[in-house]
Design a protein around this motif. Sequence first.
Motif, PDB file in Angstrom:
ATOM      1  N   PHE A 131       0.857  -1.183   0.487  1.00 40.08           N
ATOM      2  CA  PHE A 131      -0.105   0.079   0.333  1.00 40.08           C
ATOM      3  C   PHE A 131       1.190   1.055   0.054  1.00 40.08           C
ATOM      4  CE2 PHE A 131      -2.782  -3.128   1.353  1.00 40.08           C
ATOM      5  CZ  PHE A 131      -4.377  -2.779   1.315  1.00 40.08           C
ATOM      6  N   HIS A 133       3.658   4.384   1.047  1.00 46.24           N
ATOM      7  CA  HIS A 133       3.460   4.128   2.127  1.00 46.24           C
ATOM      8  C   HIS A 133       2.579   5.311   3.133  1.00 46.24           C
ATOM      9  CE1 HIS A 133       5.692   7.164   0.341  1.00 46.24           C
ATOM     10  NE2 HIS A 133       6.236   6.077  -0.210  1.00 46.24           N
ATOM     11  N   THR A 134       2.400   6.370   2.349  1.00 41.32           N
ATOM     12  CA  THR A 134       2.278   7.817   2.945  1.00 41.32           C
ATOM     13  C   THR A 134       0.406   7.838   3.492  1.00 41.32           C
ATOM     14  OG1 THR A 134       4.298   9.174   2.063  1.00 41.32           O
ATOM     15  CG2 THR A 134       1.878  10.838   3.122  1.00 41.32           C
ATOM     16  N   THR A 135      -0.703   7.396   2.125  1.00 41.68           N
ATOM     17  CA  THR A 135      -1.671   7.751   1.942  1.00 41.68           C
ATOM     18  C   THR A 135      -2.210   6.589   2.252  1.00 41.68           C
ATOM     19  OG1 THR A 135      -2.013   7.336  -0.124  1.00 41.68           O
ATOM     20  CG2 THR A 135      -1.063   9.817   0.411  1.00 41.68           C
ATOM     21  N   GLU A 136      -1.538   5.724   2.462  1.00 44.38           N
ATOM     22  CA  GLU A 136      -2.732   3.934   2.651  1.00 44.38           C
ATOM     23  C   GLU A 136      -2.102   3.688   4.949  1.00 44.38           C
ATOM     24  OE1 GLU A 136      -4.353   3.745  -1.216  1.00 44.38           O
ATOM     25  OE2 GLU A 136      -2.896   2.001  -1.278  1.00 44.38           O
ATOM     26  N   GLN A 137      -0.859   3.172   4.269  1.00 42.75           N
ATOM     27  CA  GLN A 137      -0.471   2.597   5.178  1.00 42.75           C
ATOM     28  C   GLN A 137      -0.444   3.361   6.809  1.00 42.75           C
ATOM     29  OE1 GLN A 137       3.865   1.150   5.003  1.00 42.75           O
ATOM     30  NE2 GLN A 137       3.651   1.487   3.098  1.00 42.75           N
ATOM     31  N   PRO A 138      -0.301   3.776   7.138  1.00 40.27           N
ATOM     32  CA  PRO A 138      -1.234   4.826   8.396  1.00 40.27           C
ATOM     33  C   PRO A 138      -2.274   3.839   9.059  1.00 40.27           C
ATOM     34  CG  PRO A 138       0.054   6.694   7.303  1.00 40.27           C
ATOM     35  CD  PRO A 138      -0.152   5.094   6.150  1.00 40.27           C
ATOM     36  N   LEU A 139      -2.902   4.088   8.218  1.00 43.00           N
ATOM     37  CA  LEU A 139      -4.449   2.882   8.162  1.00 43.00           C
ATOM     38  C   LEU A 139      -4.094   1.601   8.735  1.00 43.00           C
ATOM     39  CD1 LEU A 139      -6.571   5.103   5.132  1.00 43.00           C
ATOM     40  CD2 LEU A 139      -6.470   5.683   7.617  1.00 43.00           C
ATOM     41  N   ASN A 140      -3.246   0.596   8.233  1.00 40.46           N
ATOM     42  CA  ASN A 140      -2.925  -0.347   9.469  1.00 40.46           C
ATOM     43  C   ASN A 140      -3.946  -0.765   8.192  1.00 40.46           C
ATOM     44  OD1 ASN A 140      -0.946   0.123  10.925  1.00 40.46           O
ATOM     45  ND2 ASN A 140      -2.419   0.356  12.291  1.00 40.46           N
ATOM     46  N   PRO A 141      -3.374  -0.914   6.888  1.00 34.73           N
ATOM     47  CA  PRO A 141      -4.591  -1.946   6.009  1.00 34.73           C
ATOM     48  C   PRO A 141      -4.352  -3.404   6.068  1.00 34.73           C
ATOM     49  CG  PRO A 141      -2.970  -0.908   4.799  1.00 34.73           C
ATOM     50  CD  PRO A 141      -2.657   0.069   6.361  1.00 34.73           C
ATOM     51  N   THR A 142      -4.749  -4.041   5.403  1.00 36.96           N
ATOM     52  CA  THR A 142      -4.340  -5.763   5.612  1.00 36.96           C
ATOM     53  C   THR A 142      -4.798  -6.172   3.695  1.00 36.96           C
ATOM     54  OG1 THR A 142      -4.778  -8.193   5.674  1.00 36.96           O
ATOM     55  CG2 THR A 142      -6.333  -6.542   6.741  1.00 36.96           C
TER      56      THR A 142
ATOM     57  N   TRP B  36      10.273   8.300   4.202  1.00 34.72           N
ATOM     58  CA  TRP B  36       9.243   8.982   2.451  1.00 34.72           C
ATOM     59  C   TRP B  36       9.355  10.166   2.500  1.00 34.72           C
ATOM     60  CZ3 TRP B  36       6.584   4.306   4.961  1.00 34.72           C
ATOM     61  CH2 TRP B  36       6.942   3.202   4.746  1.00 34.72           C
ATOM     62  N   TRP B 102      -3.713  -5.504  10.736  1.00 36.27           N
ATOM     63  CA  TRP B 102      -2.624  -6.416   9.546  1.00 36.27           C
ATOM     64  C   TRP B 102      -1.804  -6.444   9.017  1.00 36.27           C
ATOM     65  CZ3 TRP B 102       2.663  -6.204   9.851  1.00 36.27           C
ATOM     66  CH2 TRP B 102       3.266  -5.555  10.695  1.00 36.27           C
ATOM     67  N   LEU B 131      -8.715   5.524  -0.100  1.00 38.25           N
ATOM     68  CA  LEU B 131      -9.245   4.681   1.140  1.00 38.25           C
ATOM     69  C   LEU B 131      -9.129   5.273   2.873  1.00 38.25           C
ATOM     70  CD1 LEU B 131      -9.233   1.436   1.886  1.00 38.25           C
ATOM     71  CD2 LEU B 131      -6.781   1.783   2.282  1.00 38.25           C
ATOM     72  N   ILE B 162      -2.613  11.617   6.566  1.00 40.24           N
ATOM     73  CA  ILE B 162      -3.958  10.575   7.018  1.00 40.24           C
ATOM     74  C   ILE B 162      -4.675  10.661   8.020  1.00 40.24           C
ATOM     75  CG2 ILE B 162      -3.218   8.191   6.471  1.00 40.24           C
ATOM     76  CD1 ILE B 162      -5.626  10.570   4.105  1.00 40.24           C
TER      77      ILE B 162
END
Lengths: 387, 173
Positions: A131, A133-142, B36, B102, B131, B162
């Motif tokens: 995902f 790194h900045t706009t999606e990973q902080p939401l802890n996606p699986t 990043w 996750w 998302l 975000i």
Amino acid sequence: MAYRRVAIVGAGITKFVRRAQETGKELAFQAAKMALDSCGLTMKDIECVSLGTAPDAFDGVHMKGEYLSDGSGGWRKPYMRHFVGGGTGVFAPIHGWFHVASGMFDTCLVVCSEKMSSCHPHPQGAFKTIFDHTTEQPLNPTLIWIFALEMNRYMQTYGITKEEIALVSVKNKKNAMDHPSAQLPMEITVEDVLNSEVLAWPVNRLDISPASDGAAAIVLASEHVAKRITDKPVWIDGVGWNLDTAYWATRDLAYPRYVEKAARMAYEMAGIKEPQKEIEIAEPYDPFDYKELHHMEGLLLADRGKAVEMLLDGKTQRDGDRPMCPSGGALGVGNPIAATGLMKVIEIFLQLRGEAGKRQVPGNPRCGLAQAWGDLMQVGTVVVLRR
Amino acid sequence: MELEKFELGATHYKESDLKEGKLLSLPWTPNLKYAWDNGVAIGRYLTELKEGRIIARKCNKCRRIMLPPRMFCELCWRPTDEWVYVQDTGRVNTFSICYVNWDASRIKKGEKPHLPAVIEIDGASPGMGILHLLGEVKPEDIKIGMRVQAVWKKPEEREGAITDILYFKPVRG
Ligand SMILES: [Zn+2]
């Protein structure tokens, strides 16, 4: 443009298992050796090697292509690794096809090897870095999120139920009972799927293919060489691949345009005008049960929203009019990412030669297709095969 | 060739074999840390989030107003042209009710499921989803097409991420 004809002349595969004692190199060697043995060749006859393997993060080996090169027979030969996530296993033979179709080489060994078990406790954690790194990973996606989101959108758009989709899992896991490599062959019911653990609604555990270790390999040859090796070559008559935007949330999630574009490219090359009539058997990529239906539509093997009707009518069963995943697919045989796509190519190869044993579909099919899908659910890779 | 006639290799072992030390293996936990660069477009996006605003970027050729913003249009393959503020409301394109974390661990008993969604933001081009998460809603009440609005962190707690939007909650209309 003029290409040389390219044939598949041999194939090899390991068992697909949840955890293999063998290293990725050892698995690659087993599959590659079997592929050579199956057509009576040795490594001396192989002019170049194409390797497919998916994320380095699974193995914790950076530049895994180099790591796997010796087991794959790539030592002091033109050797190249490529990687398009889950699409890798069908891109690997396409990549091998370039080498032979171009006239540069007469033989190419294509190897796909994957070990997902090295990543503990589960490779799912490695998927987080897919995902943004900045706009999606902080939401802890699986990774399951994107499939759940896509499946829900697909169901909503066409009014398809979970019960209907579960039938794909039932079919494929049952088909896998006849595949000697299978990891998850099972006789299950729709209720079993619906009653299995809900991971990310609408995705239950039995909607998903397993994490796997395994390898697969094929031998490609130019026309004049192929005819010396075997009297049953299977020709790669069309190849296609396509990558959609990584802004996956901005796409129409109900329809895989990137698969359509890849399929159209392959059909044009193979001279296929009416895929629903001409493609007699297919192995669409099925890491999740809804993906088989989703991909049948992208492949133009079913009208939009109508793949489910073919499923309900029994047309996609092994003895149906249009068998889909007669191997047992990723859902049943297992899903060692890159090796899965090549397993599908091998299944069509065997089916077209009439050598699929208990899995053999009736009707002597002459034309089949294998497809894989991956990256951030954005790549389609397609090959059309004919005997 | 029929697969049945070959020795297919690959030796399966159980996870318990590993835990009980029946197999020799070498565990290693990678220690990799990344910082990043935000870049031009996402840098501005995050700065505006800190102010409680969502900003998009417009391409004057295809006329798309794009989220997340980008300095080039991937469709026209040319530089984008202008910044455009969009709303902090939108529509649920699709959603999931997720019981898995996750790292594939399961949420604990009594914990609420994660509610990821693709949200089409008002003011951006149709279909332009991002998302994010849903909140202040019972899972069984979530519907595709539902209208939602961002719930922001308090201004002093925002950090230009975000996650300055905590989640999107349902709104009427
Ligand atoms: Zn544009």
